[in-house]
Enzyme design. Structure first.
Site, PDB file in Angstrom:
ATOM      1  N   ARG A   1       0.851  -1.193   0.000  1.00  0.00           N
ATOM      2  CA  ARG A   1       0.000   0.000   0.000  1.00  0.00           C
ATOM      3  C   ARG A   1       0.883   1.239   0.000  1.00  0.00           C
ATOM      4  O   ARG A   1       1.771   1.398   0.841  1.00  0.00           O
ATOM      5  CB  ARG A   1      -0.903   0.007   1.230  1.00  0.00           C
ATOM      6  CG  ARG A   1      -1.832   1.217   1.319  1.00  0.00           C
ATOM      7  CD  ARG A   1      -2.548   1.234   2.654  1.00  0.00           C
ATOM      8  NE  ARG A   1      -3.402   0.072   2.810  1.00  0.00           N
ATOM      9  CZ  ARG A   1      -3.725  -0.459   3.995  1.00  0.00           C
ATOM     10  NH1 ARG A   1      -3.232   0.050   5.107  1.00  0.00           N
ATOM     11  NH2 ARG A   1      -4.528  -1.514   4.054  1.00  0.00           N
TER      12      ARG A   1
ATOM     13  N   ARG B   1      -1.215   7.656   9.259  1.00  0.00           N
ATOM     14  CA  ARG B   1      -1.421   7.049   7.949  1.00  0.00           C
ATOM     15  C   ARG B   1      -1.566   8.128   6.870  1.00  0.00           C
ATOM     16  O   ARG B   1      -1.410   9.320   7.123  1.00  0.00           O
ATOM     17  CB  ARG B   1      -2.688   6.169   7.991  1.00  0.00           C
ATOM     18  CG  ARG B   1      -2.591   4.994   8.973  1.00  0.00           C
ATOM     19  CD  ARG B   1      -1.663   3.921   8.476  1.00  0.00           C
ATOM     20  NE  ARG B   1      -1.647   2.738   9.333  1.00  0.00           N
ATOM     21  CZ  ARG B   1      -2.483   1.705   9.236  1.00  0.00           C
ATOM     22  NH1 ARG B   1      -3.428   1.713   8.309  1.00  0.00           N
ATOM     23  NH2 ARG B   1      -2.395   0.682  10.055  1.00  0.00           N
TER      24      ARG B   1
ATOM     25  N   LYS C   1      -2.504   2.796  14.800  1.00  0.00           N
ATOM     26  CA  LYS C   1      -2.570   3.715  13.669  1.00  0.00           C
ATOM     27  C   LYS C   1      -3.305   4.990  14.056  1.00  0.00           C
ATOM     28  O   LYS C   1      -4.114   5.013  14.984  1.00  0.00           O
ATOM     29  CB  LYS C   1      -3.267   3.045  12.485  1.00  0.00           C
ATOM     30  CG  LYS C   1      -4.704   2.600  12.780  1.00  0.00           C
ATOM     31  CD  LYS C   1      -5.247   1.784  11.634  1.00  0.00           C
ATOM     32  CE  LYS C   1      -6.619   1.201  11.973  1.00  0.00           C
ATOM     33  NZ  LYS C   1      -7.122   0.307  10.919  1.00  0.00           N
TER      34      LYS C   1
ATOM     35  N   LYS D   1      -5.343   8.226  12.059  1.00  0.00           N
ATOM     36  CA  LYS D   1      -5.872   8.696  10.778  1.00  0.00           C
ATOM     37  C   LYS D   1      -6.249  10.170  10.863  1.00  0.00           C
ATOM     38  O   LYS D   1      -6.850  10.614  11.838  1.00  0.00           O
ATOM     39  CB  LYS D   1      -7.085   7.853  10.365  1.00  0.00           C
ATOM     40  CG  LYS D   1      -6.726   6.395  10.105  1.00  0.00           C
ATOM     41  CD  LYS D   1      -7.919   5.585   9.640  1.00  0.00           C
ATOM     42  CE  LYS D   1      -7.507   4.155   9.309  1.00  0.00           C
ATOM     43  NZ  LYS D   1      -8.656   3.340   8.844  1.00  0.00           N
TER      44      LYS D   1
ATOM     45  N   CYS E   1     -15.390  -3.255   1.276  1.00  0.00           N
ATOM     46  CA  CYS E   1     -13.977  -3.520   1.521  1.00  0.00           C
ATOM     47  C   CYS E   1     -13.537  -4.739   0.715  1.00  0.00           C
ATOM     48  O   CYS E   1     -14.380  -5.495   0.220  1.00  0.00           O
ATOM     49  CB  CYS E   1     -13.737  -3.748   3.010  1.00  0.00           C
ATOM     50  SG  CYS E   1     -14.349  -5.343   3.599  1.00  0.00           S
TER      51      CYS E   1
ATOM     52  N   CYS F   1      -7.839 -10.585   2.506  1.00  0.00           N
ATOM     53  CA  CYS F   1      -7.716 -10.027   3.848  1.00  0.00           C
ATOM     54  C   CYS F   1      -7.756 -11.127   4.893  1.00  0.00           C
ATOM     55  O   CYS F   1      -8.700 -11.920   4.948  1.00  0.00           O
ATOM     56  CB  CYS F   1      -8.824  -9.015   4.116  1.00  0.00           C
ATOM     57  SG  CYS F   1      -8.724  -8.294   5.775  1.00  0.00           S
TER      58      CYS F   1
ATOM     59  N   CYS G   1     -15.814  -7.837   7.939  1.00  0.00           N
ATOM     60  CA  CYS G   1     -15.513  -8.001   9.363  1.00  0.00           C
ATOM     61  C   CYS G   1     -15.899  -6.700  10.055  1.00  0.00           C
ATOM     62  O   CYS G   1     -16.269  -5.720   9.400  1.00  0.00           O
ATOM     63  CB  CYS G   1     -14.034  -8.349   9.562  1.00  0.00           C
ATOM     64  SG  CYS G   1     -12.918  -6.930   9.543  1.00  0.00           S
TER      65      CYS G   1
ATOM     66  N   CYS H   1     -13.402  -0.882   7.544  1.00  0.00           N
ATOM     67  CA  CYS H   1     -12.575  -0.225   6.537  1.00  0.00           C
ATOM     68  C   CYS H   1     -13.383   0.560   5.498  1.00  0.00           C
ATOM     69  O   CYS H   1     -12.877   1.526   4.942  1.00  0.00           O
ATOM     70  CB  CYS H   1     -11.695  -1.260   5.842  1.00  0.00           C
ATOM     71  SG  CYS H   1     -10.397  -1.931   6.908  1.00  0.00           S
TER      72      CYS H   1
END
Length: 561
Positions: A73, A142, A206, A208, A427, A433, A472, A476
């Site tokens: 990514r 990120r 993370k 954001k 997603c 994934c 899940c 995302c």
């Protein structure tokens, strides 16, 4: 993940010599996969180790190892890249990847299916076009979001300048990335190396960050750890309202995890932005939970310590009082699709990309079409948080030729989409994934087709409704701020969330659990019918569900059984 593993992640970071670990040694050990220690560090370098889950059972039966590969990514601030960089992504996805590109909800590209032996050359090739993967993943800030529209003028120039300043201040400074992937010279001792913001252990999780423009929440700014909302005065930025503590991730088995929309904190002047943002990140660095990764995000720190405590800590660091946040208004959440005037003689075209997947199929040669358009017209590429793409700086005389080239390859333009398709996201989920419980991207088109038929039947096909699906609970595709959120709970089963705000400012609520995929449209049909007959004026679907309440919707559904 066990408690021991949560502690181990912190230990791995601490002893990694600023993200080096044993990555170099493992690159040449002849194995097709990385160890757990390197997997944790590789996230900071912008990649996840995955395997093809469609093949797991048969490979295990045959006594073979998993079909390992890497997802790489990039970090593309504001989602802006050159035509040359785009063509490099396109080439690498075919040369080393699985022949597809994936636009993420954070304005960047993922390439899936890269073998361990090809990682180094992939990163080098991206570096040659001024693209890095450092910061694409991992416990750090990120990719920073910015409204993707290529508008001209001082106001937007100031926002892009602020973006560049933030990227510079919030990026990891380790030389490990250059050493490992780009043949950089090793520092005399990595122990002497400094990471001024992140230190040895970086952030607890993370972080954001997004920069939005007041009135248009095209970024879902409330879903970020830190949302920066720009206020306009004339043709300049007058200041920013900061929103703190947003985040979508949760865990089905841990009831004390939850999604959260960001809370207004303060108003700051443009010259104070970078200093304030760095201070906010440093508080999360110093006080965020490092013993339980399920509670390591910024939102949990805010809720456990309280906003007054956080405000006091921030004021101590800054040495000044905070100005109260301004009231925010939102009138739209633009997807920027279709043709739009960019400058005096230029246009940009917003192209819908279903679930962000760029590939060629028998009926749609999207990947080929984009390559030919980019090669011929050299547009600047802007990626959106809705997983779409803007082709920018196009001449008006070229518009018909571009449309013709796209349609020749079966590419749909925005006018070809139904509204339910236009505002939908999913997603990647299976088969790549490792966290996916069930399908998302691969089944979303079927779901939308079935839901579209119901909307047409009810005469609601002209309603703007956001639908988000994830495989899940990690969120995302931001399902928890949509009108309809479908969250994978078990194989072929989903939890249904209703009542979000079309403008992305409000969480939705759990309506139904463990609904099979085939039953989803029918569960929604009764609610949509109820909405048709009982809405007030032009009330939107999510607002209607929120006003009626989930409890009342459940009672009405029960009475129809």
């Amino acid at each position: 993940m066990s408690d021991r593993m949560r502690l181990t992640v912190e230990e791995i970071k601490k002893h990694s010599r600023h993200l080096r670990g044993s990555i170099v040694e493992e690159l040449v050990n002849g194995k097709t996969y990385f160890t757990e220690e390197s997997i944790q560090l590789l996230k900071f370098h912008g990649m996840y180790q995955q395997d093809d889950r469609d093949l797991r059972q048969q490979l295990k039966k045959d006594g073979k190892e998993k079909a390992y590969s890497m997802m790489i990514r990039a970090r593309i601030p504001g989602g802006v890249l050159t035509s040359n960089a785009y063509l490099t992504f396109d080439r690498l996805s075919e040369q080393y990847g699985n022949n597809t590109l994936r636009i993420t909800t954070r304005q960047t590209f993922q390439i899936h299916g890269i073998l361990k032996t090809d990682v180094e050359q992939t990163i080098r090739s991206l570096h040659d076009t001024m693209v890095t993967t450092l910061g694409g993943c991992g416990d750090q800030v990120r990719n920073i979001l910015l409204c993707p529209a290529p508008h001209e003028g001082l106001f937007y120039e100031q926002l892009r300048t602020q973006l560049e300043l933030l990227v510079d201040e919030l990026s990891a400074k380790t030389a490990a990335y250059h050493e490992i992937w780009l043949d950089g010279e090793k520092v005399a001792s990595s122990q002497e190396e400094e990471e001024p913001l992140y230190g040895q252990t970086y952030l607890p999780r993370k972080f954001k960050l997004a920069i939005a423009v007041e009135q248009d929440n095209c970024l879902d700014v409330y879903a970020n750890d830190l949302g920066i909302v720009a206020h306009r005065e004339g043709d300049a930025v007058s200041g920013y309202t900061l929103l703190v503590g947003g985040g979508m991730g949760r865990n089905h088995t841990k009831k004390d995890t939850y999604p959260r929309v960001a809370t207004p904190l303060c108003f700051i002047l443009p010259d104070d932005l970078v200093e304030t943002v760095v201070a906010i990140v440093s508080i999360q660095r110093d006080y965020g939970n490092r013993s339980d990764r399920q509670h390591s995000r910024f939102k949990y720190l805010l809720d456990e310590r309280g906003l007054p405590w956080f405000s006091q800590e921030l004021q101590k660091i800054l040495g000044r009082s905070l100005t109260p946040a301004r009231d925010l208004t939102w009138s739209q959440t633009t997807d920027h699709l279709g043709w739009h005037k960019q400058g005096e003689n230029t246009w940009f075209l917003g192209l819908p990309i279903q679930n962000g997947r760029i590939r060629d199929t028998d009926s749609l040669q999207l990947k080929t079409a984009l390559r030919r358009v980019v090669e011929r017209f050299s547009p600047e590429i802007h990626l959106t948080t809705s997983q779409n793409m803007l082709l920018c700086h196009l001449r008006e005389d070229d518009k018909p030729f571009i449309e013709s080239m796209l349609r020749e390859h079966g590419v749909q333009l925005v006018e070809d989409l139904s509204l339910i398709e236009r505002y939908a996201m999913a997603c990647p989920a299976l088969p790549t994934c490792g966290l996916a419980i069930t399908e998302s991207e691969r089944v979303m088109p079927t779901f939308l087709t079935n839901l579209s038929q119901i909307l047409i039947e009810l005469g609601l096909e002209n309603e703007e409704i956001t639908v988000r699906m994830t495989g899940c609970p990690n969120g995302c595709a931001r399902p928890y701020v949509s009108d309809i959120g479908l969250v994978g709970r078990a194989p072929d089963k989903y939890d249904v969330y209703l009542g979000g705000d079309f403008y992305g400012t409000r969480l939705n609520d759990l309506y139904a659990e463990l609904v099979t995929f085939s039953a989803l449209p029918f569960v929604l049909r009764d609610i949509l019918l109820d909405f048709k007959h009982n809405r007030i004026g032009n009330e939107r679907f999510g607002t209607y569900c929120h006003r009626i309440s989930i409890e009342e919707l459940k009672m009405r559904a029960h009475s129809r059984e």
